[in-house]
Design a protein around this motif. Structure first.
Motif, PDB file in Angstrom:
ATOM      1  N   VAL A 130       0.851  -1.189   0.000  1.00  0.00           N
ATOM      2  CA  VAL A 130       0.000   0.000   0.000  1.00  0.00           C
ATOM      3  C   VAL A 130       0.885   1.236   0.000  1.00  0.00           C
ATOM      4  O   VAL A 130       1.755   1.392   0.860  1.00  0.00           O
ATOM      5  N   ASN A 131       0.664   2.117  -0.984  1.00  0.00           N
ATOM      6  CA  ASN A 131       1.497   3.318  -1.123  1.00  0.00           C
ATOM      7  C   ASN A 131       0.649   4.542  -1.431  1.00  0.00           C
ATOM      8  O   ASN A 131      -0.474   4.422  -1.934  1.00  0.00           O
ATOM      9  N   GLY A 132       1.242   5.712  -1.192  1.00  0.00           N
ATOM     10  CA  GLY A 132       0.621   6.959  -1.588  1.00  0.00           C
ATOM     11  C   GLY A 132       0.881   7.277  -3.053  1.00  0.00           C
ATOM     12  O   GLY A 132       1.600   6.552  -3.754  1.00  0.00           O
ATOM     13  N   GLY A 133       0.316   8.380  -3.493  1.00  0.00           N
ATOM     14  CA  GLY A 133       0.399   8.753  -4.904  1.00  0.00           C
ATOM     15  C   GLY A 133       1.800   9.032  -5.399  1.00  0.00           C
ATOM     16  O   GLY A 133       2.061   8.942  -6.603  1.00  0.00           O
ATOM     17  N   THR A 134       2.734   9.393  -4.491  1.00  0.00           N
ATOM     18  CA  THR A 134       4.098   9.665  -4.943  1.00  0.00           C
ATOM     19  C   THR A 134       4.792   8.418  -5.482  1.00  0.00           C
ATOM     20  O   THR A 134       5.842   8.528  -6.112  1.00  0.00           O
ATOM     21  N   ALA A 135       4.216   7.256  -5.255  1.00  0.00           N
ATOM     22  CA  ALA A 135       4.790   6.024  -5.818  1.00  0.00           C
ATOM     23  C   ALA A 135       4.750   6.030  -7.343  1.00  0.00           C
ATOM     24  O   ALA A 135       5.595   5.409  -7.997  1.00  0.00           O
ATOM     25  N   VAL A 136       3.764   6.739  -7.898  1.00  0.00           N
ATOM     26  CA  VAL A 136       3.610   6.753  -9.354  1.00  0.00           C
ATOM     27  C   VAL A 136       3.707   8.150  -9.947  1.00  0.00           C
ATOM     28  O   VAL A 136       3.863   8.303 -11.158  1.00  0.00           O
ATOM     29  N   GLN A 151      -1.401  -3.345 -10.302  1.00  0.00           N
ATOM     30  CA  GLN A 151      -1.567  -2.019  -9.710  1.00  0.00           C
ATOM     31  C   GLN A 151      -3.027  -1.605  -9.680  1.00  0.00           C
ATOM     32  O   GLN A 151      -3.733  -1.680 -10.685  1.00  0.00           O
ATOM     33  N   HIS A 152      -3.461  -1.140  -8.511  1.00  0.00           N
ATOM     34  CA  HIS A 152      -4.845  -0.730  -8.313  1.00  0.00           C
ATOM     35  C   HIS A 152      -4.854   0.652  -7.656  1.00  0.00           C
ATOM     36  O   HIS A 152      -3.929   1.011  -6.928  1.00  0.00           O
ATOM     37  N   TYR A 153      -5.921   1.393  -7.892  1.00  0.00           N
ATOM     38  CA  TYR A 153      -6.043   2.759  -7.371  1.00  0.00           C
ATOM     39  C   TYR A 153      -7.321   2.880  -6.553  1.00  0.00           C
ATOM     40  O   TYR A 153      -8.389   2.448  -6.997  1.00  0.00           O
ATOM     41  N   ALA A 154      -7.192   3.507  -5.376  1.00  0.00           N
ATOM     42  CA  ALA A 154      -8.380   3.775  -4.580  1.00  0.00           C
ATOM     43  C   ALA A 154      -9.292   4.761  -5.296  1.00  0.00           C
ATOM     44  O   ALA A 154     -10.525   4.672  -5.212  1.00  0.00           O
ATOM     45  N   GLU A 155      -8.684   5.710  -6.002  1.00  0.00           N
ATOM     46  CA  GLU A 155      -9.391   6.705  -6.807  1.00  0.00           C
ATOM     47  C   GLU A 155      -8.398   7.257  -7.813  1.00  0.00           C
ATOM     48  O   GLU A 155      -7.188   7.086  -7.661  1.00  0.00           O
ATOM     49  N   PRO A 156      -8.886   7.892  -8.865  1.00  0.00           N
ATOM     50  CA  PRO A 156      -7.961   8.422  -9.867  1.00  0.00           C
ATOM     51  C   PRO A 156      -7.009   9.460  -9.283  1.00  0.00           C
ATOM     52  O   PRO A 156      -7.356  10.199  -8.347  1.00  0.00           O
ATOM     53  N   LEU A 157      -5.804   9.519  -9.824  1.00  0.00           N
ATOM     54  CA  LEU A 157      -4.856  10.556  -9.422  1.00  0.00           C
ATOM     55  C   LEU A 157      -5.402  11.921  -9.804  1.00  0.00           C
ATOM     56  O   LEU A 157      -5.952  12.096 -10.890  1.00  0.00           O
ATOM     57  N   PRO A 158      -5.275  12.920  -8.930  1.00  0.00           N
ATOM     58  CA  PRO A 158      -5.753  14.254  -9.286  1.00  0.00           C
ATOM     59  C   PRO A 158      -4.902  14.855 -10.421  1.00  0.00           C
ATOM     60  O   PRO A 158      -3.711  14.527 -10.554  1.00  0.00           O
ATOM     61  N   ASP A 159      -5.504  15.714 -11.199  1.00  0.00           N
ATOM     62  CA  ASP A 159      -4.768  16.372 -12.291  1.00  0.00           C
ATOM     63  C   ASP A 159      -3.732  17.350 -11.737  1.00  0.00           C
ATOM     64  O   ASP A 159      -3.897  17.905 -10.666  1.00  0.00           O
TER      65      ASP A 159
END
Length: 221
Positions: free
Chosen positions: A137-143, A213-221
């Motif tokens: 489990v990671n935060g958005g900075t992983a991608v 890879q799965h996302y809880a919600e889309p990455l913000p723009d």
């Protein structure tokens, strides 16, 4: 009975995920640094009829981490599911131009040496079972690197690479490695990133085994 091992046990996502996997019939091994904190979480799960125990360890100390996982397997049954989701420290998040080589020691130990230690500890048991799940489990900075959070951006990316290689290498052995990216804050008030919603998502990733890879919600723009 097999064990769900949670590295980074806490009262939010950790407790919700432990409750979800425990309700499915798994023993729960809670791993974090604070023994008193673990006892409280284990007691709360026990009130729900879930067999749970606490195993103190520091993710920056590979020896204590490996010992905790081995002891949990001896006490409660082989680890079938490992979730690696400890919270990074605030000092991992310096701006990139303020980050020195020594500033990366702890983040890389946290996000690379910790996961490698955990996987090496639980993999023999999973192979003996003939199945297993590794959840990262990671935060958005992983991608999406953030220049204000250099430590996690670098270390999470390395953890992602390791997890992806595990996904490819272990699939023939019926061991599923997957990553959940949570771009925003975890809060009971959010639609996609409340602890209970995320716990169900992690359980679904375990049971469906349908990609890396799965996302809880889309990455913000």
């Amino acid at each position: 009975m097999t064990t769900f091992a949670l590295v980074g046990a806490g009262p939010g996502l950790g407790l919700a995920t432990a409750r979800r996997f425990g309700a499915a019939g798994h023993s729960v091994a809670l791993i974090s640094r604070n023994a008193q904190h673990l006892d409280s979480l284990a007691a709360e799960l026990g009130n729900d009829g879930i067999r749970a125990g606490g195993y103190p360890a520091d993710v920056l100390d590979p020896a204590s981490l490996a010992t905790a996982l081995r002891t949990a397997a001896e006490d409660a049954g082989p680890v079938e599911i490992l979730q690696y989701s400890p919270l990074p420290r605030a000092d991992f998040m310096k701006p990139v131009l303020d980050t020195t080589v020594t500033d990366l020691d702890a983040p890389l130990s946290f996000s690379v040496k910790g996961p490698v230690t955990c996987v090496n500890a639980v993999l023999p048991g999973m192979r003996e079972l003939g199945r297993g799940t590794l959840l990262f489990v990671n935060g958005g900075t992983a991608v999406r690197p953030n220049l204000q959070r250099a430590g996690t951006s670098i270390a999470f990316a390395a953890e992602s690479a390791y997890a992806r290689m595990l996904h490819d290498a272990l699939a023939p052995e019926n061991i599923h490695a997957a990553q959940l990216i949570i771009p925003g804050a975890i809060s009971p008030d959010t639609e996609h990133s409340s602890p209970d919603v995320l716990a169900q998502l992690l359980y679904d990733i375990h049971t469906r085994r349908d990609g890396f890879q799965h996302y809880a919600e889309p990455l913000p723009d």
